[in-house]
Write a protein that holds these residues in place. Structure first.
Motif, PDB file in Angstrom:
ATOM      1  N   THR A  59       0.822  -1.207   0.000  1.00 21.60           N
ATOM      2  CA  THR A  59       0.000   0.000   0.000  1.00 21.60           C
ATOM      3  C   THR A  59       0.855   1.256   0.000  1.00 21.60           C
ATOM      4  N   ILE A  60       1.998   1.211   0.684  1.00 19.27           N
ATOM      5  CA  ILE A  60       2.902   2.367   0.697  1.00 19.27           C
ATOM      6  C   ILE A  60       3.307   2.741  -0.724  1.00 19.27           C
ATOM      7  N   VAL A  61       3.662   1.729  -1.515  1.00 16.89           N
ATOM      8  CA  VAL A  61       4.135   1.970  -2.876  1.00 16.89           C
ATOM      9  C   VAL A  61       3.011   2.505  -3.752  1.00 16.89           C
ATOM     10  N   THR A  62       1.847   1.847  -3.700  1.00 13.99           N
ATOM     11  CA  THR A  62       0.757   2.228  -4.594  1.00 13.99           C
ATOM     12  C   THR A  62       0.077   3.527  -4.175  1.00 13.99           C
ATOM     13  N   LYS A 116      -5.963 -14.638  -4.759  1.00  7.75           N
ATOM     14  CA  LYS A 116      -5.977 -14.806  -6.211  1.00  7.75           C
ATOM     15  C   LYS A 116      -6.645 -13.618  -6.890  1.00  7.75           C
ATOM     16  N   LEU A 117      -7.738 -13.132  -6.301  1.00  9.81           N
ATOM     17  CA  LEU A 117      -8.426 -11.975  -6.868  1.00  9.81           C
ATOM     18  C   LEU A 117      -7.534 -10.740  -6.824  1.00  9.81           C
ATOM     19  N   LEU A 118      -6.790 -10.573  -5.735  1.00  7.18           N
ATOM     20  CA  LEU A 118      -5.865  -9.441  -5.632  1.00  7.18           C
ATOM     21  C   LEU A 118      -4.757  -9.535  -6.682  1.00  7.18           C
ATOM     22  N   ASP A 215       4.240   4.544 -12.062  1.00  8.92           N
ATOM     23  CA  ASP A 215       3.110   3.888 -11.412  1.00  8.92           C
ATOM     24  C   ASP A 215       3.055   2.410 -11.793  1.00  8.92           C
ATOM     25  N   ALA A 216       3.281   2.102 -13.068  1.00 14.58           N
ATOM     26  CA  ALA A 216       3.255   0.705 -13.521  1.00 14.58           C
ATOM     27  C   ALA A 216       4.335  -0.116 -12.829  1.00 14.58           C
ATOM     28  N   VAL A 221       5.717  -4.130  -7.746  1.00 17.51           N
ATOM     29  CA  VAL A 221       6.080  -4.407  -6.354  1.00 17.51           C
ATOM     30  C   VAL A 221       4.847  -4.894  -5.590  1.00 17.51           C
ATOM     31  N   THR A 222       3.706  -4.271  -5.861  1.00 15.36           N
ATOM     32  CA  THR A 222       2.463  -4.674  -5.205  1.00 15.36           C
ATOM     33  C   THR A 222       2.088  -6.105  -5.569  1.00 15.36           C
ATOM     34  N   VAL A 223       2.202  -6.441  -6.843  1.00 16.46           N
ATOM     35  CA  VAL A 223       1.872  -7.803  -7.284  1.00 16.46           C
ATOM     36  C   VAL A 223       2.758  -8.822  -6.565  1.00 16.46           C
ATOM     37  N   TRP A 224       4.051  -8.520  -6.424  1.00 16.24           N
ATOM     38  CA  TRP A 224       4.976  -9.425  -5.743  1.00 16.24           C
ATOM     39  C   TRP A 224       4.594  -9.587  -4.266  1.00 16.24           C
TER      40      TRP A 224
END
Length: 444
Positions: A59-62, A116-118, A215-216, A221-224
């Motif tokens: 969340t920090i990153v996004t 999985k949804l995330l 942003d992309a 990082v969020t996906v990881w």
């Protein structure tokens, strides 16, 4: 008395009701918590739990990265058209997909593995940001393409937010839910302050297209981080369901049958629709606070509420000790309304900013405890749908307020509209608390 329908935390399981990852320590008793000034500081106990820490770190990153895109899209549309009307139209283009997919996404989050949804939705948001970058770097200059991408991005966000918020109750014990909400909300509010400032500084240096690319990359990082979360499937004993209209309707019926949940939503609607005056900030900056400099006044007015919210989050240590969550929501909404009324009556810019900052603190308190109520008072099989409705209310309330306050400001004057709206918030919230005692009786 209506109490939360949740099982005791079992720290030996990673995905049970209220469960945390193996090895997590039980929350410290009140008597063992830090004393002195540290008891006021932010409660960071949820960060000791690896799964929640990963979710929060993403969340920090996004929080900052998403604000770069939020600045870049209207800036690019204005550069292409030279029209603020097109900028406003683009904002509305993203609202309908957000509403539809947040409601549906809540039902989906209750029927499948939330991890999985995330993964799916965060990947979709990242790809959308990459497409934003491609259209910008190739010089497409198509407003239609931008609006289509914005609608797609908001659809993915609508699917993502309910699953993300509903997952928190599976990663931390019930006693740490207010602290976890405070941590997440503080990061998001900080992003709303830092992100636009960073975007304004970076555009002259690296150009607008690169904001989309940053942003992309941040979303990767969020996906990881999400990939490393434990599985979060529906709990054992939950019947198999399909995420359709029937499930969405069932969510609204559930809210109607649980007054404390209904009142938590009504509290936010009252505060935001009647008391969010941001549509009048430009008029107030140009008229009431013009002697201070219109640009300075406008920037301070927009920044004051998020700054107050961040300050409230940083000193949120007492949140974890509060047990009367309903009274905390009622009190926070009343303080919000009173502060907004004070802002409307202020002729001094600095006094106005102080009132807005107090409103920001109250908004943080309300947000934290409304979120805790939604996670603790709803069963796990309903949490996704509750968060879907929550997403719609949070997104739609301020937009309705823009219309209401803009019209009222034109008819009665900006300061009168703001002060009147704040007083209405106080009156309506107190009337709801008296007429429907479920919220004020709610405690954990």
């Amino acid at each position: 008395m209506y109490r939360a329908c949740r099982k005791r935390v079992d720290t030996s399981e990673s995905s049970g009701e209220g469960g945390t990852e193996t090895g997590a320590k039980a929350p410290a008793p009140d008597g063992e918590r830090q004393r002195g000034w540290r008891r006021w500081a932010m409660d960071t106990r949820p960060l000791r739990r690896p799964a929640y820490r990963r979710l929060w770190s993403s969340t920090i990153v996004t929080a900052v990265g998403s604000q770069l895109t939020a600045v870049a899209v209207p800036k690019q549309i204005y550069d292409i058209t030279g029209s603020s009307a097109w900028v406003g139209a683009a904002s509305l283009a993203g609202l309908l997909p957000l509403i539809v997919f947040a409601l549906w996404g809540g039902a989906v989050a209750d029927t499948m593995d939330r991890r999985k949804l995330l993964l799916i939705t965060n990947t979709g948001i990242a790809v959308t940001s990459l497409l934003f970058w491609i259209q910008a770097v190739t010089g497409m200059e198509s407003v239609a393409a931008l609006m289509l991408l914005l609608a797609l991005q908001q659809a993915f966000w609508g699917l993502n937010a309910p699953a993300r918020n509903a997952s928190i109750a599976r990663l931390v014990p019930e006693g740490e839910l207010p602290a976890a909400n405070a941590l997440g909300s503080t990061v998001m509010q900080t992003g709303q302050v830092v992100g636009p400032l960073l975007a304004g500084a970076l555009i002259p240096l690296i150009g607008l297209p690169e904001l989309y690319l940053i942003d992309a990359l941040a979303l990767c990082v969020t996906v990881w981080a999400v990939y490393r979360l434990p599985a979060l499937p529906p709990l054992a004993g939950t019947g198999a369901r399909r995420a359709g209209v029937r499930e969405v309707v069932a969510g609204f019926r559930y809210i109607a049958g649980h007054k404390v949940l209904l009142l938590s939503f009504l509290a936010d609607i009252v505060a935001m629709v009647l008391g969010m005056p941001r549509a009048l900030f430009p008029q107030l900056a140009a008229e009431t606070y013009a002697p201070y400099g219109e640009g300075l006044a406008l920037g301070l007015l927009f920044a004051a509420i998020p700054i107050g919210a961040v300050a409230g989050g940083l000193f949120s240590g007492t949140f974890s000790r509060a047990r009367r969550h309903g009274w905390m929501v009622i009190g926070a909404v009343v303080v919000w309304g009173a502060a907004i009324a004070g802002f409307g009556l202020s002729g001094s810019l600095w006094l106005a900013v102080a009132f807005l900052a107090v409103a920001g603190v109250a908004d943080m308190v309300s947000m934290v405890f409304r979120g805790a109520i939604l996670l603790s008072a709803a069963t796990d099989e309903m949490r996704g749908r509750m968060q879907g409705v929550f997403t719609v209310v949070v997104a739609g309330g301020p937009r309705l307020a823009d219309v209401l306050h803009g019209g009222a400001g034109s008819v009665f004057g900006a300061r009168e509209a703001v002060a009147g709206g704040g007083l209405l918030v106080v009156a309506v919230m107190l009337a709801l608390a008296v007429a429907m005692p479920a919220l004020r009786r709610y405690r954990v």
